[in-house]
Design a protein around this motif. Structure first.
Motif, PDB file in Angstrom:
ATOM      1  N   LYS A   1       0.815  -1.204   0.000  1.00 52.33           N
ATOM      2  CA  LYS A   1       0.000   0.000   0.000  1.00 52.33           C
ATOM      3  C   LYS A   1       0.859   1.269   0.000  1.00 52.33           C
ATOM      4  N   THR A   2       1.931   1.236   0.786  1.00 49.19           N
ATOM      5  CA  THR A   2       2.809   2.398   0.929  1.00 49.19           C
ATOM      6  C   THR A   2       3.508   2.758  -0.380  1.00 49.19           C
ATOM      7  N   HIS A   3       3.824   1.746  -1.155  1.00 46.57           N
ATOM      8  CA  HIS A   3       4.663   1.976  -2.335  1.00 46.57           C
ATOM      9  C   HIS A   3       3.896   1.981  -3.654  1.00 46.57           C
ATOM     10  N   VAL A   4       2.576   2.029  -3.581  1.00 47.41           N
ATOM     11  CA  VAL A   4       1.770   2.042  -4.809  1.00 47.41           C
ATOM     12  C   VAL A   4       2.138   3.230  -5.703  1.00 47.41           C
ATOM     13  N   GLU A   5       2.181   4.408  -5.118  1.00 43.64           N
ATOM     14  CA  GLU A   5       2.456   5.592  -5.937  1.00 43.64           C
ATOM     15  C   GLU A   5       3.852   5.540  -6.534  1.00 43.64           C
ATOM     16  N   HIS A   6       4.797   5.068  -5.747  1.00 44.01           N
ATOM     17  CA  HIS A   6       6.158   4.928  -6.246  1.00 44.01           C
ATOM     18  C   HIS A   6       6.207   3.930  -7.402  1.00 44.01           C
ATOM     19  N   ALA A   7       5.526   2.816  -7.236  1.00 40.48           N
ATOM     20  CA  ALA A   7       5.504   1.789  -8.286  1.00 40.48           C
ATOM     21  C   ALA A   7       4.888   2.339  -9.573  1.00 40.48           C
TER      22      ALA A   7
END
Ligand SMILES: [Zn+2]
Length: 54
Positions: free
Chosen positions: A7-13
């Motif tokens: 969830k934390t890294h969705v935007e980064h991905a």
């Protein structure tokens, strides 16, 4: 290209995907059994989402 992420890294991905492929990513939530067996690409959390090509 496929990126598993929490969830934390969705935007980064999503950012990484767009930068690398220059195409629009499809974000799908993983089924529960895959969440447990798949790790986030960017940390040690279980993955919740898959960012992939259409
Ligand atoms: Zn993560």
């Amino acid at each position: 290209m496929k990126i598993f992420c929490c969830k934390t890294h969705v935007e980064h991905a999503l950012d990484v995907f767009v930068a690398k492929t220059e195409s629009y990513p499809i974000l799908t939530e993983l089924p529960d059994e895959e969440k447990l067996s798949t790790k986030c690409e960017y940390c040690e959390e279980p993955a919740m989402y898959l960012v992939a090509n259409a």
